[in-house]
Write a protein that holds these residues in place. Structure first.
Motif, PDB file in Angstrom:
ATOM      1  N   LEU A 156      44.699  53.172  37.181  1.00  0.00           N
ATOM      2  CA  LEU A 156      43.962  51.226  37.971  1.00  0.00           C
ATOM      3  C   LEU A 156      43.174  50.413  36.051  1.00  0.00           C
ATOM      4  O   LEU A 156      43.053  49.266  36.367  1.00  0.00           O
ATOM      5  N   LYS A 157      43.413  50.998  35.330  1.00  0.00           N
ATOM      6  CA  LYS A 157      42.906  50.877  34.012  1.00  0.00           C
ATOM      7  C   LYS A 157      44.294  49.758  33.190  1.00  0.00           C
ATOM      8  O   LYS A 157      43.807  49.859  32.373  1.00  0.00           O
ATOM      9  N   LYS A 158      45.076  49.945  33.694  1.00  0.00           N
ATOM     10  CA  LYS A 158      45.690  50.091  32.754  1.00  0.00           C
ATOM     11  C   LYS A 158      47.171  48.246  33.569  1.00  0.00           C
ATOM     12  O   LYS A 158      46.516  47.336  34.454  1.00  0.00           O
ATOM     13  N   ASP A 159      47.958  47.565  32.614  1.00  0.00           N
ATOM     14  CA  ASP A 159      48.895  46.761  33.392  1.00  0.00           C
ATOM     15  C   ASP A 159      50.401  46.656  34.618  1.00  0.00           C
ATOM     16  O   ASP A 159      49.930  47.763  34.768  1.00  0.00           O
ATOM     17  N   ASN A 160      50.684  45.983  34.269  1.00  0.00           N
ATOM     18  CA  ASN A 160      51.396  45.282  35.242  1.00  0.00           C
ATOM     19  C   ASN A 160      52.250  46.145  35.059  1.00  0.00           C
ATOM     20  O   ASN A 160      53.223  47.175  36.086  1.00  0.00           O
ATOM     21  N   TYR A 161      53.147  46.358  33.898  1.00  0.00           N
ATOM     22  CA  TYR A 161      54.039  47.133  33.662  1.00  0.00           C
ATOM     23  C   TYR A 161      54.066  48.872  33.873  1.00  0.00           C
ATOM     24  O   TYR A 161      55.241  49.287  34.188  1.00  0.00           O
ATOM     25  N   CYS A 162      53.176  49.200  33.695  1.00  0.00           N
ATOM     26  CA  CYS A 162      52.261  50.585  34.371  1.00  0.00           C
ATOM     27  C   CYS A 162      52.460  50.229  35.778  1.00  0.00           C
ATOM     28  O   CYS A 162      53.057  51.627  36.697  1.00  0.00           O
ATOM     29  N   TYR A 163      51.845  50.107  36.656  1.00  0.00           N
ATOM     30  CA  TYR A 163      51.909  49.882  38.582  1.00  0.00           C
ATOM     31  C   TYR A 163      53.934  50.097  38.329  1.00  0.00           C
ATOM     32  O   TYR A 163      54.239  50.349  39.667  1.00  0.00           O
ATOM     33  N   ILE A 164      54.418  48.705  37.739  1.00  0.00           N
ATOM     34  CA  ILE A 164      55.799  48.754  38.008  1.00  0.00           C
ATOM     35  C   ILE A 164      56.341  50.442  38.029  1.00  0.00           C
ATOM     36  O   ILE A 164      57.372  51.105  37.951  1.00  0.00           O
ATOM     37  N   SER A 165      55.998  50.922  36.322  1.00  0.00           N
ATOM     38  CA  SER A 165      56.796  52.540  36.455  1.00  0.00           C
ATOM     39  C   SER A 165      56.273  53.311  37.640  1.00  0.00           C
ATOM     40  O   SER A 165      57.611  54.214  37.609  1.00  0.00           O
ATOM     41  N   PRO A 210      53.765  43.653  41.008  1.00  0.00           N
ATOM     42  CA  PRO A 210      53.106  42.247  40.253  1.00  0.00           C
ATOM     43  C   PRO A 210      54.640  41.764  39.560  1.00  0.00           C
ATOM     44  O   PRO A 210      55.873  42.085  39.233  1.00  0.00           O
ATOM     45  N   VAL A 211      54.800  40.167  40.049  1.00  0.00           N
ATOM     46  CA  VAL A 211      55.313  39.259  38.783  1.00  0.00           C
ATOM     47  C   VAL A 211      55.306  39.176  37.796  1.00  0.00           C
ATOM     48  O   VAL A 211      54.347  38.685  37.162  1.00  0.00           O
ATOM     49  N   VAL A 212      56.370  39.858  36.951  1.00  0.00           N
ATOM     50  CA  VAL A 212      56.213  40.071  34.825  1.00  0.00           C
ATOM     51  C   VAL A 212      57.196  39.494  34.650  1.00  0.00           C
ATOM     52  O   VAL A 212      58.192  38.750  34.838  1.00  0.00           O
ATOM     53  N   SER A 213      56.632  37.986  33.873  1.00  0.00           N
ATOM     54  CA  SER A 213      57.148  37.634  33.203  1.00  0.00           C
ATOM     55  C   SER A 213      57.188  37.344  32.120  1.00  0.00           C
ATOM     56  O   SER A 213      56.075  37.518  32.013  1.00  0.00           O
ATOM     57  N   SER A 214      57.690  37.474  31.327  1.00  0.00           N
ATOM     58  CA  SER A 214      57.968  36.319  29.585  1.00  0.00           C
ATOM     59  C   SER A 214      57.038  35.468  29.452  1.00  0.00           C
ATOM     60  O   SER A 214      56.739  34.678  30.332  1.00  0.00           O
TER      61      SER A 214
END
Length: 113
Positions: free
Chosen positions: A61-70, A92-96
């Motif tokens: 919960l304290k991390k970013d979208n990449y953590c959720y995806i992982s 989440p939609v992860v876009s660069s």
């Protein structure tokens, strides 16, 4: 982490804490670079499986979208398809950034932009 992902994780927190076994999930997340070995050790030191799962979710919960995806991908990979399905709406939609030279992020499951 975006609000939709956070809310989804919080909504299903009890089910996740009850059912997941953290060691294999964390192995994937450390491999993806979203969890440190120090954080992994901290989770492993908890006295019960439910406390380990609760601490892992608190960290996510304290991390970013990449953590959720992982975390989501680790659940799928480790056979927690029913739990992963609970989190699917929160992916989440992860876009660069808008420039085309951005390098994607590699996980144990593939490339994420």
């Amino acid at each position: 982490m975006d609000a939709k992902s956070r809310n989804c994780l919080l909504q299903h927190k009890a089910a996740l804490e009850k059912d997941i076994k953290t060691p294999y999930i964390m192995d994937h997340m450390v491999g993806d670079g979203v969890l440190t070995t120090l954080e992994e050790e901290e989770v492993r030191n908890e006295s019960t499986q439910q406390k380990r799962a609760a601490l892992l979710i608190k960290m996510i919960l304290k991390k970013d979208n990449y953590c959720y995806i992982s975390f989501y991908n680790a659940l799928l990979h480790e056979g927690y398809k029913d739990l992963a399905a609970l989190l699917q709406d929160g992916i989440p939609v992860v876009s660069s950034s808008s420039d085309k030279d951005s390098v994607g992020r590699i996980t144990t499951y593939g490339l994420y932009p």
